[in-house]
Design an enzyme around this catalytic site. Structure first.
Site, short mmCIF file in Angstrom:
data_model
loop_
_atom_site.label_atom_id
_atom_site.label_comp_id
_atom_site.label_asym_id
_atom_site.label_seq_id
_atom_site.Cartn_x
_atom_site.Cartn_y
_atom_site.Cartn_z
N GLY A 86 0.81 -1.22 0.00
CA GLY A 86 0.00 0.00 0.00
C GLY A 86 0.84 1.27 0.00
O GLY A 86 2.06 1.21 0.09
N CYS A 104 -3.03 10.96 10.55
CA CYS A 104 -2.00 11.80 9.94
C CYS A 104 -2.16 13.29 10.25
O CYS A 104 -1.18 13.98 10.60
CB CYS A 104 -1.98 11.59 8.43
SG CYS A 104 -3.60 11.40 7.68
N GLN A 148 -6.25 18.54 2.87
CA GLN A 148 -5.60 17.23 2.87
C GLN A 148 -5.41 16.64 1.47
O GLN A 148 -6.26 16.78 0.59
CB GLN A 148 -6.41 16.25 3.74
CG GLN A 148 -6.41 16.65 5.21
CD GLN A 148 -7.09 15.66 6.14
OE1 GLN A 148 -7.79 16.08 7.04
NE2 GLN A 148 -6.88 14.37 5.96
N SER A 204 -3.46 11.13 -1.14
CA SER A 204 -2.72 9.89 -0.84
C SER A 204 -3.12 9.31 0.51
O SER A 204 -2.92 8.12 0.74
CB SER A 204 -1.20 10.11 -0.90
OG SER A 204 -0.83 11.13 0.00
N GLY A 205 -3.72 10.12 1.39
CA GLY A 205 -4.25 9.60 2.66
C GLY A 205 -5.28 8.52 2.43
O GLY A 205 -5.44 7.62 3.25
N ARG A 215 -10.66 17.88 1.63
CA ARG A 215 -9.77 17.22 0.67
C ARG A 215 -9.50 18.15 -0.50
O ARG A 215 -10.41 18.72 -1.07
CB ARG A 215 -10.41 15.94 0.14
CG ARG A 215 -9.48 15.15 -0.76
CD ARG A 215 -8.60 14.20 -0.03
NE ARG A 215 -9.37 13.13 0.57
CZ ARG A 215 -8.85 12.29 1.48
NH1 ARG A 215 -7.60 12.38 1.85
NH2 ARG A 215 -9.60 11.33 1.99
N HIS A 217 -0.25 17.11 3.69
CA HIS A 217 -1.42 17.77 4.28
C HIS A 217 -1.02 19.16 4.78
O HIS A 217 0.07 19.32 5.35
CB HIS A 217 -1.93 16.98 5.49
CG HIS A 217 -2.61 15.68 5.17
ND1 HIS A 217 -2.93 15.28 3.89
CD2 HIS A 217 -3.05 14.70 6.01
CE1 HIS A 217 -3.54 14.09 3.97
NE2 HIS A 217 -3.61 13.72 5.22
O1 L14 Z 1 -7.47 7.51 10.20
O2 L14 Z 1 -8.83 9.38 3.71
O3 L14 Z 1 -5.50 6.91 9.63
O4 L14 Z 1 -7.12 10.67 3.95
C1 L14 Z 1 -6.12 8.85 7.56
C2 L14 Z 1 -6.29 9.22 6.12
C3 L14 Z 1 -8.30 7.64 7.52
C4 L14 Z 1 -8.47 8.06 6.07
C5 L14 Z 1 -6.62 7.32 9.34
C6 L14 Z 1 -7.89 9.81 4.38
C7 L14 Z 1 -6.86 7.60 7.90
C8 L14 Z 1 -7.73 9.34 5.80
#
Ligand code: L14
Length: 347
Positions: free
Chosen positions: A15, A131, A158, A161-162, A244, A251
């Site tokens: 991932g 994050c 944000q 890529s999260g 987002r 971020h």
């Molecule tokens: O809680 O969609 O670790 O950017 C952090 C990234 C949940 C999803 C977490 C995203 C994630 C989030």
């Protein structure tokens, strides 16, 4: 044992975060005697390079953790819920990068710059915070320590890529389609498992993770609850709005705080953060110096700038906090926790 290193497992090795974990373990020269790379069934069989050696990723099962000493999990909450206890049962310490255990009373939620000591009370699982929360508390902790802190209001900007490698792909494909005048169908963002999906390219979407009954999203509630837990400040006032943007990685956060002390200057806050661990101050309006995600990608630090005093409240300050969400927000914080465990002789 120390000289040779530890048997380390990475769960979710293919991932977006798992890849950065491997990269960070390499870059930090973490003492590894054996490496086990695991994933969900979907990604098993993929080949991954580590220290010039090819590994084949295996499906994670309870038995995969026999002999593992440190397991870094980043394969989603359900995998962690199922397999983290199995890893612990077999003697591993788990550093979990999902939201599965973060608010569990028996699980330390750790950002080493802030609460490394909390590791000492671990019972097998240690949670890596969200994050957006991590990068914020790295900047807030020195301020709390020096001047006291009672209020935090944050808006985030944000990166995709999260939400994983598929979300990065969606942003790129959508941007191409829009520039070419082609049709496109959003399928992943804002939240893969939610009912509706919206355009992210050339847009701003005020939803990260699912909505809760109180009108806040889960991402916003994570920032609120985790900040209080990590800083051991249940009484701290925290509010968050998470948005987002069509940024690939990094971020950004606009943060308003109120400190307890009176008469603190913006210059004092800048000098404090400049000397603090894990922070790079980038703050010089006369030279147009401030942090931006494009400049922070690939770096472990949290970058802070635009520090200025509120014009109405003597104890109010505004600042801009940026970090690589896959590194300090995820992989680097997890590996840093593993380094702390070694340093504190907890593994
Ligand atoms: O809680 O969609 O670790 O950017 C952090 C990234 C949940 C999803 C977490 C995203 C994630 C989030």
């Amino acid at each position: 044992m120390e000289a040779k290193g530890y048997h380390v497992a990475v769960v979710g090795a293919t991932g977006a975060v798992g890849q950065q974990m491997l990269h960070t373990l390499e870059q930090r020269n973490f003492p590894i005697s054996k490496l086990t790379l695991l994933s969900s069934e979907r990604s098993a069989g993929k080949k991954v390079m580590f220290r010039d050696e090819e590994y084949i990723v295996e499906t994670a099962t309870p038995e995969s953790f026999e002999g593992v000493q440190i397991a870094l999990f980043s394969a989603g909450g359900s995998v962690s819920k199922q397999l983290a206890p199995e890893a612990v049962k077999r003697g591993a310490i788990v550093v979990d990068n999902t939201s599965a255990y973060r608010m569990d009373e028996n699980v330390p939620l750790v950002v080493p710059e802030v609460n490394e000591e909390a590791l000492k009370s671990h019972k097998g699982i240690i949670a890596n915070p969200n994050c957006s929360t991590i990068q914020m508390v790295v900047a807030l902790e020195p301020i709390r320590h020096q001047f006291g802190l009672n209020k935090v209001i944050v808006s985030t900007y944000q990166a995709v890529s999260g939400a994983g490698a598929a979300a990065i792909n969606e942003l790129k494909e959508q941007a191409k389609a829009i520039l070419n005048g082609d049709d496109f169908t959003p399928e992943i963002l804002p939240v893969k498992g939610d009912e509706k999906h919206y355009q992210i390219a050339f847009n701003a979407v005020p939803q990260i993770d699912k909505f809760q009954d109180n009108g806040y999203t889960f991402e916003e509630m994570k920032m609120i609850n985790e900040t209080k837990k990590i800083m051991s400040m249940p009484e701290l006032h925290v509010a968050a709005t998470c948005v987002r943007l069509p940024v690939e990685t990094g971020h950004s956060e606009s943060v308003y705080i109120e400190v307890d002390a009176e008469g603190v200057s913006a210059q004092q806050v800048k000098e404090l953060l400049k000397e603090s661990d894990g922070i790079t101050l980038q703050d010089d309006p006369s030279q147009q110096i401030y942090p931006m995600p494009a400049n922070c990608v690939g770096k472990n630090d949290v970058f802070v700038g635009r520090i200025r005093k509120d014009l109405d409240r003597d104890n109010g300050f505004h600042m801009w906090i940026v970090s690589d969400n896959l590194l300090k927000g995820a992989a680097w914080n997890s590996v840093q926790i593993a380094e702390s465990l070694v340093k504190l002789q907890l593994v």
